[in-house]
Design an enzyme around this catalytic site. Structure first.
Site, PDB file in Angstrom:
ATOM      1  N   ASP A  83       0.853  -1.183   0.000  1.00 21.21           N
ATOM      2  CA  ASP A  83       0.000   0.000   0.000  1.00 21.21           C
ATOM      3  C   ASP A  83       0.888   1.231   0.000  1.00 21.21           C
ATOM      4  O   ASP A  83       1.953   1.240   0.616  1.00 21.21           O
ATOM      5  CB  ASP A  83      -0.979  -0.001   1.178  1.00 21.21           C
ATOM      6  CG  ASP A  83      -0.296   0.000   2.537  1.00 21.21           C
ATOM      7  OD1 ASP A  83       0.063   1.090   3.028  1.00 21.21           O
ATOM      8  OD2 ASP A  83      -0.130  -1.094   3.119  1.00 21.21           O
ATOM      9  N   ASP A 172      -9.824   3.221   6.048  1.00 21.64           N
ATOM     10  CA  ASP A 172      -8.640   3.178   6.912  1.00 21.64           C
ATOM     11  C   ASP A 172      -8.980   3.936   8.184  1.00 21.64           C
ATOM     12  O   ASP A 172      -9.002   5.166   8.213  1.00 21.64           O
ATOM     13  CB  ASP A 172      -7.468   3.824   6.170  1.00 21.64           C
ATOM     14  CG  ASP A 172      -6.207   3.948   7.028  1.00 21.64           C
ATOM     15  OD1 ASP A 172      -6.242   3.598   8.221  1.00 21.64           O
ATOM     16  OD2 ASP A 172      -5.191   4.430   6.494  1.00 21.64           O
ATOM     17  N   GLU A 174      -7.922   4.142  12.136  1.00 21.35           N
ATOM     18  CA  GLU A 174      -6.873   3.739  13.064  1.00 21.35           C
ATOM     19  C   GLU A 174      -6.610   4.844  14.071  1.00 21.35           C
ATOM     20  O   GLU A 174      -7.284   5.891  14.069  1.00 21.35           O
ATOM     21  CB  GLU A 174      -5.596   3.415  12.278  1.00 21.35           C
ATOM     22  CG  GLU A 174      -5.121   4.564  11.371  1.00 21.35           C
ATOM     23  CD  GLU A 174      -3.905   4.198  10.534  1.00 21.35           C
ATOM     24  OE1 GLU A 174      -2.840   3.979  11.123  1.00 21.35           O
ATOM     25  OE2 GLU A 174      -4.034   4.145   9.284  1.00 21.35           O
TER      26      GLU A 174
END
Length: 291
Positions: A83, A172, A174
């Protein structure tokens, strides 16, 4: 009296100096496999500027920079992926493919105003090189609701088409690299935010968004929520271990980010390394929505 120098002579000297400087700069930029150097992400003790987070920016805070090296030797068996974001600079995707990388995800958007400067080049370049690729959105639950960001992502590169080469988009979510770990939301508010993102993204694309997270963040900030386990494939980040910890409720991982300091031909410097939990045929099935 100083010696006289004609304007034309001074101009020639200036041009020569500029040319020498340009050649030196070009030489400094040339790196194996890419031809373009890039600034490294901020050091762990330096702030991340808004809009410039990357997949793992918060994981680094949580797991610590000492864990970024991954397992030794790294588990490079099976179906491998990377990524990337603008921090990797220009990428030679042909070299990446030749190095045995089968899939790649690249940052498309963050929050509701930022689009990664390298997204278009990465998305097109990886496709043309024969990789199966997809886009990710770096979540900012502190700046808007989930539906707003899902729409921004779907319109900014996170769409999907059944072409055999496009993976579903990734949420995403986090550890917050800009402040409080859970972005100032309660566990109930965070569940609502994620669910709103998921529902909006699916309405826009027909696909279930993949969730990238860590066991620690998910269990803390969603209260070990099991509500997404039957909907979203899990992309778990756990570095420096031979087996990742899984967030509560998820039966297993679909993708595992096992290192933040991997090396791959065609990419300058460190790059996140990932492994798909299955065969290449299963990866194609995920891309085609036949899994």
């Amino acid at each position: 009296m100083p010696a006289y120098r004609s304007p034309s002579r001074r101009l020639r000297r200036s041009r020569g100096a500029l040319l020498a400087g340009a050649l030196a700069s070009t030489a400094a930029l040339i790196l194996t496999g890419t031809g373009t150097a890039v600034a490294a992400p901020p050091a762990p003790d330096e702030p991340v500027r808004s809009g410039h987070a990357w997949m793992g920016a918060g994981t680094r805070i949580e797991q610590g920079p000492a864990s970024t090296g991954g397992v030794t030797p790294m588990d490079t068996s099976g179906v491998q992926g990377i990524d990337v974001s603008h921090w990797q600079g220009a990428i030679n995707w042909g070299s990446v493919k030749a190095a045995g990388i089968d899939f790649a995800y690249m940052k498309a958007t963050e929050g509701m105003t930022y689009k990664d400067s390298r997204f278009s080049a990465n998305y097109t370049g990886s496709y043309n090189a024969g990789l199966i690729r997809g886009a990710y959105h770096f979540a900012r639950p502190d700046v808007s609701n989930g539906a707003t960001q899902a729409n921004y992502f779907a319109s900014g590169g996170g769409g999907w088409s059944k072409d055999g080469k496009t993976l579903p988009g990734v949420l995403d979510i986090e550890h917050n690299p800009y402040g409080a770990m859970c972005y100032g939301l309660s566990t109930t508010q965070m569940r609502t935010w994620i669910n709103d993102f998921y529902n909006t993204y699916k309405a826009r694309t027909t696909r279930d968004a993949v969730i990238y997270t860590t066991a620690s963040w998910w269990n803390t900030c969603t209260g070990s929520w099991t509500g997404m386990a039957a909907k979203s494939p899990l992309w778990v980040a756990h570095w420096g271990t031979s087996s990742p910890n899984i967030p509560s409720g998820f039966p297993t991982w679909t993708i595992w980010q096992y290192s933040a300091t991997g090396r791959v031909a065609g990419v300058s410097g460190d790059v996140d390394r990932n492994k798909f939990n299955g065969s290449f045929a299963r990866l194609q099935a995920l891309a085609n929505n036949t899994a």
